[in-house]
Design a protein around this motif. Structure first.
Motif, PDB file in Angstrom:
ATOM      1  N   ASP A 370       0.829  -1.215   0.000  1.00  0.00           N
ATOM      2  CA  ASP A 370       0.000   0.000   0.000  1.00  0.00           C
ATOM      3  C   ASP A 370       0.858   1.258   0.000  1.00  0.00           C
ATOM      4  N   LEU A 371       2.005   1.225   0.711  1.00  0.00           N
ATOM      5  CA  LEU A 371       2.878   2.398   0.718  1.00  0.00           C
ATOM      6  C   LEU A 371       3.487   2.647  -0.666  1.00  0.00           C
ATOM      7  N   VAL A 372       3.863   1.585  -1.351  1.00  0.00           N
ATOM      8  CA  VAL A 372       4.396   1.748  -2.717  1.00  0.00           C
ATOM      9  C   VAL A 372       3.311   2.272  -3.642  1.00  0.00           C
ATOM     10  N   LEU A 373       2.080   1.762  -3.495  1.00  0.00           N
ATOM     11  CA  LEU A 373       0.979   2.262  -4.308  1.00  0.00           C
ATOM     12  C   LEU A 373       0.708   3.741  -4.023  1.00  0.00           C
ATOM     13  N   LEU A 374       0.766   4.122  -2.734  1.00  0.00           N
ATOM     14  CA  LEU A 374       0.586   5.533  -2.370  1.00  0.00           C
ATOM     15  C   LEU A 374       1.706   6.392  -2.958  1.00  0.00           C
ATOM     16  N   TYR A 375       2.932   5.880  -2.928  1.00  0.00           N
ATOM     17  CA  TYR A 375       4.066   6.616  -3.484  1.00  0.00           C
ATOM     18  C   TYR A 375       3.891   6.837  -4.983  1.00  0.00           C
ATOM     19  N   GLU A 376       3.446   5.811  -5.699  1.00  0.00           N
ATOM     20  CA  GLU A 376       3.235   5.940  -7.142  1.00  0.00           C
ATOM     21  C   GLU A 376       2.101   6.895  -7.463  1.00  0.00           C
ATOM     22  N   LEU A 377       1.028   6.851  -6.663  1.00  0.00           N
ATOM     23  CA  LEU A 377      -0.086   7.773  -6.896  1.00  0.00           C
ATOM     24  C   LEU A 377       0.326   9.219  -6.653  1.00  0.00           C
ATOM     25  N   LYS A 378       1.096   9.450  -5.585  1.00  0.00           N
ATOM     26  CA  LYS A 378       1.570  10.809  -5.317  1.00  0.00           C
ATOM     27  C   LYS A 378       2.486  11.307  -6.431  1.00  0.00           C
ATOM     28  N   GLN A 379       3.328  10.415  -6.914  1.00  0.00           N
ATOM     29  CA  GLN A 379       4.244  10.795  -7.992  1.00  0.00           C
ATOM     30  C   GLN A 379       3.471  11.123  -9.271  1.00  0.00           C
ATOM     31  N   ALA A 380       2.466  10.302  -9.596  1.00  0.00           N
ATOM     32  CA  ALA A 380       1.664  10.570 -10.790  1.00  0.00           C
ATOM     33  C   ALA A 380       0.869  11.857 -10.631  1.00  0.00           C
ATOM     34  N   CYS A 381       0.355  12.107  -9.430  1.00  0.00           N
ATOM     35  CA  CYS A 381      -0.397  13.346  -9.193  1.00  0.00           C
ATOM     36  C   CYS A 381       0.501  14.569  -9.321  1.00  0.00           C
ATOM     37  N   ALA A 382       1.731  14.468  -8.809  1.00  0.00           N
ATOM     38  CA  ALA A 382       2.655  15.597  -8.928  1.00  0.00           C
ATOM     39  C   ALA A 382       3.024  15.853 -10.387  1.00  0.00           C
ATOM     40  N   ASN A 383       3.184  14.785 -11.160  1.00  0.00           N
ATOM     41  CA  ASN A 383       3.482  14.956 -12.591  1.00  0.00           C
ATOM     42  C   ASN A 383       2.336  15.653 -13.311  1.00  0.00           C
ATOM     43  N   CYS A 384       1.118  15.228 -13.005  1.00  0.00           N
ATOM     44  CA  CYS A 384      -0.045  15.852 -13.649  1.00  0.00           C
ATOM     45  C   CYS A 384      -0.170  17.320 -13.260  1.00  0.00           C
ATOM     46  N   GLU A 385       0.060  17.628 -11.999  1.00  0.00           N
ATOM     47  CA  GLU A 385      -0.019  19.019 -11.565  1.00  0.00           C
ATOM     48  C   GLU A 385       1.057  19.875 -12.234  1.00  0.00           C
ATOM     49  N   TYR A 386       2.261  19.311 -12.370  1.00  0.00           N
ATOM     50  CA  TYR A 386       3.338  20.052 -13.007  1.00  0.00           C
ATOM     51  C   TYR A 386       3.025  20.315 -14.484  1.00  0.00           C
ATOM     52  N   GLU A 387       2.532  19.294 -15.179  1.00  0.00           N
ATOM     53  CA  GLU A 387       2.189  19.478 -16.583  1.00  0.00           C
ATOM     54  C   GLU A 387       1.036  20.459 -16.746  1.00  0.00           C
ATOM     55  N   LEU A 388       0.062  20.390 -15.859  1.00  0.00           N
ATOM     56  CA  LEU A 388      -1.058  21.314 -15.926  1.00  0.00           C
ATOM     57  C   LEU A 388      -0.600  22.748 -15.696  1.00  0.00           C
ATOM     58  N   GLN A 389       0.312  22.943 -14.766  1.00  0.00           N
ATOM     59  CA  GLN A 389       0.838  24.282 -14.508  1.00  0.00           C
ATOM     60  C   GLN A 389       1.633  24.813 -15.707  1.00  0.00           C
ATOM     61  N   MET A 390       2.414  23.939 -16.334  1.00  0.00           N
ATOM     62  CA  MET A 390       3.173  24.355 -17.517  1.00  0.00           C
ATOM     63  C   MET A 390       2.242  24.752 -18.658  1.00  0.00           C
ATOM     64  N   LEU A 391       1.209  23.952 -18.884  1.00  0.00           N
ATOM     65  CA  LEU A 391       0.266  24.280 -19.946  1.00  0.00           C
ATOM     66  C   LEU A 391      -0.486  25.568 -19.647  1.00  0.00           C
ATOM     67  N   ARG A 392      -0.803  25.798 -18.366  1.00  0.00           N
ATOM     68  CA  ARG A 392      -1.500  27.031 -18.002  1.00  0.00           C
ATOM     69  C   ARG A 392      -0.608  28.248 -18.256  1.00  0.00           C
ATOM     70  N   HIS A 393       0.663  28.151 -17.873  1.00  0.00           N
ATOM     71  CA  HIS A 393       1.590  29.255 -18.123  1.00  0.00           C
ATOM     72  C   HIS A 393       1.787  29.485 -19.617  1.00  0.00           C
ATOM     73  N   ARG A 394       1.867  28.405 -20.392  1.00  0.00           N
ATOM     74  CA  ARG A 394       2.040  28.552 -21.827  1.00  0.00           C
ATOM     75  C   ARG A 394       0.813  29.191 -22.470  1.00  0.00           C
ATOM     76  N   HIS A 395      -0.357  28.769 -22.017  1.00  0.00           N
ATOM     77  CA  HIS A 395      -1.585  29.358 -22.553  1.00  0.00           C
ATOM     78  C   HIS A 395      -1.649  30.852 -22.232  1.00  0.00           C
TER      79      HIS A 395
END
Length: 468
Positions: A370-395
């Motif tokens: 469960d801890l590894v699954l939580l770690y992967e989910l947090k990592q994927a969420c951080a990636n999505c937030e970073y990409e969303l922020q980059m796209l927002r700044h570019r827009h």
């Protein structure tokens, strides 16, 4: 009267020395007459292989009574000794210097060459390669009824078909030899279109009802567009060629990033499905009675993707195994995940190697999964937030520059600084505005930023888990 020695001499028998001396024939001489003869012959033919000589080399040796080995490999069974040249005894066929004419020529030119006397008077053998195109012939009545065209006169049509017969439908040569002074100036496409239109019309008129026709079709408009496009391609400037190569490279980058984003979304969906499945499984285990829990766990175990959590190996082989081996992490877990998992366990106050009882081993493995699954989910969420922020700044940067077609809107706050940093500056190389327009999928993350974000997300996830 013949003696025993005479009989042995006639029968070619060699008895023992005692018998030879006494001149008598023994019983063995009569029963086995060829025994000593074969023994003597074998002794004379064979000899011992010398020491140090290989068996293959010794096999190449031969005696006088054996056939000689061949010098060269051959398919004939006679051997190289008996092969002789088979020379014919017939007379040589005579050759003759004789004249000939080529049927492909219409001027009746006479040529000479050597040829066998028996072939005198025969046709030129290479005349069969003279292939001509069958150009249709039309009458005056057919032209007036079916082939009349306001843009073409009959004299011009006759001139076109005459050139087609002379030059075997080589329309480039026909266009070069066309009489542009007497007739209207025509292009190659115009000549082709007129010729094939007449051929199709005559084929339809002269066809027998009920037969399948192969009518030639020529699209003059398509041919003109093709040549025009080819001319544009040929007349490109070096700047246009470089721009096209740059656009193709950017297109490949966009497709690669698109595939990467699709793969990330699939991995994220698998993680979400695994988290939901694990939560549903735990909820079902809590509601089920304790007596039926093992049966339910074995019979109705939900399917969890292999990428979710940790898949511990099952020790079902025969032999003695330690229960602590079930607590070892598999080799598929990377070193980065192992270090993050150890840090999360230390922050939660859990021992890294607890006492390996049956219940503790099962619960400890589930906790780490469960801890590894939580770690992967947090990592994927951080990636999505970073990409969303980059796209927002570019827009915001594109909207501020007025590239998107709307009014330029100034940004405020920290977004303004990021937007100003993302706006390209003019300089040498490709057009920066074009780069901002093309790169709509988002640039890939750098390794340093990814490492910093992973470490920050792992520590923040542990702190959030500790809070009540």
């Amino acid at each position: 009267m013949a003696t025993g020695a005479d009989v042995r001499d006639i029968l070619e028998l060699g008895g023992p020395e005692g018998d030879a001396a006494s001149g008598t024939i023994s019983k063995k001489d009569i029963i086995n007459p060829d025994k000593k003869k074969s023994k003597k012959s074998s002794e004379t033919l064979t000899f011992k292989r010398p020491e140090g000589m290989h068996r293959e080399v010794y096999a190449l040796l031969y005696s006088d009574k054996k056939d000689a080995p061949p010098l060269l490999p051959s398919d004939t069974g006679q051997g190289y000794r008996t092969v002789k040249a088979k020379l014919g005894s017939k007379k040589v066929r005579p050759w003759k210097w004789m004249p000939f004419t080529n049927p492909a020529r219409k001027d009746g030119a006479m040529f000479f060459h050597w040829r066998r006397a028996a072939e005198e008077g025969k046709d030129y053998p290479f005349a069969r390669f003279n292939k001509t195109v069958q150009v249709p012939v039309y009458s005056e009545q057919e032209y007036q009824l079916y082939l009349h065209d306001d843009a073409w006169t009959k004299a011009e049509t006759d001139h076109l078909f005459d050139l087609s017969r002379r030059f075997d439908l080589r329309f480039v040569v026909i266009h070069d030899r066309y009489d542009h002074q007497q007739f209207k100036k025509r292009s190659v496409e115009d000549l082709k279109e007129r010729y094939y239109h007449i051929c199709a019309k005559l084929a339809n008129v002269r066809a027998v009802p009920g037969t399948d026709l192969k009518i030639p079709v020529f699209d003059a408009g398509h041919e003109r567009r093709r040549k025009e496009q080819l001319e544009r391609l040929y007349n490109r400037t070096p700047e246009q060629v470089a721009e096209e190569e740059y656009l193709l490279q950017e297109l490949r980058k966009i497709e690669a990033r698109k595939k990467e984003r699709e793969k990330r979304s699939q991995d994220l969906q698998k993680l979400i499905t695994a988290a939901d499945t694990t939560a549903e499984q735990r909820r079902t285990e809590r509601k089920a009675p304790k007596k039926k829990l093992p049966q339910k766990k074995e019979a109705e175990k939900p399917a969890v993707p292999e990428t979710a959590g940790i898949k511990f190996p099952d020790f079902k082989s025969a032999g003695v195994t330690l229960r602590s081996q079930r607590m070892k992490l598999p080799s598929s877990v990377g070193q980065k995940k192992i270090k993050a998992l150890e840090q999360m366990l230390l922050e939660l106050g859990v021992e890294l190697s607890p006492t390996p009882t049956e219940e503790l081993v099962h619960m400890f493995n589930e906790l780490r999964s469960d801890l590894v699954l939580l770690y992967e989910l947090k990592q994927a969420c951080a990636n999505c937030e970073y990409e969303l922020q980059m796209l927002r700044h570019r827009h915001e940067a594109l909207a501020r520059a007025g590239v998107l077609g709307g009014p330029a809107t100034p940004a405020s706050g920290p977004a303004q600084a990021s937007a100003e940093s993302s706006v390209p500056e003019p300089g040498p190389g490709p057009d920066p505005t074009k780069d901002t327009i093309i790169d709509v999928v988002g640039a890939p993350l750098t390794p340093n930023s990814r490492k910093r974000r992973e470490s920050a997300s792992s520590s923040s996830s542990v702190k959030k888990a500790k809070k009540p």
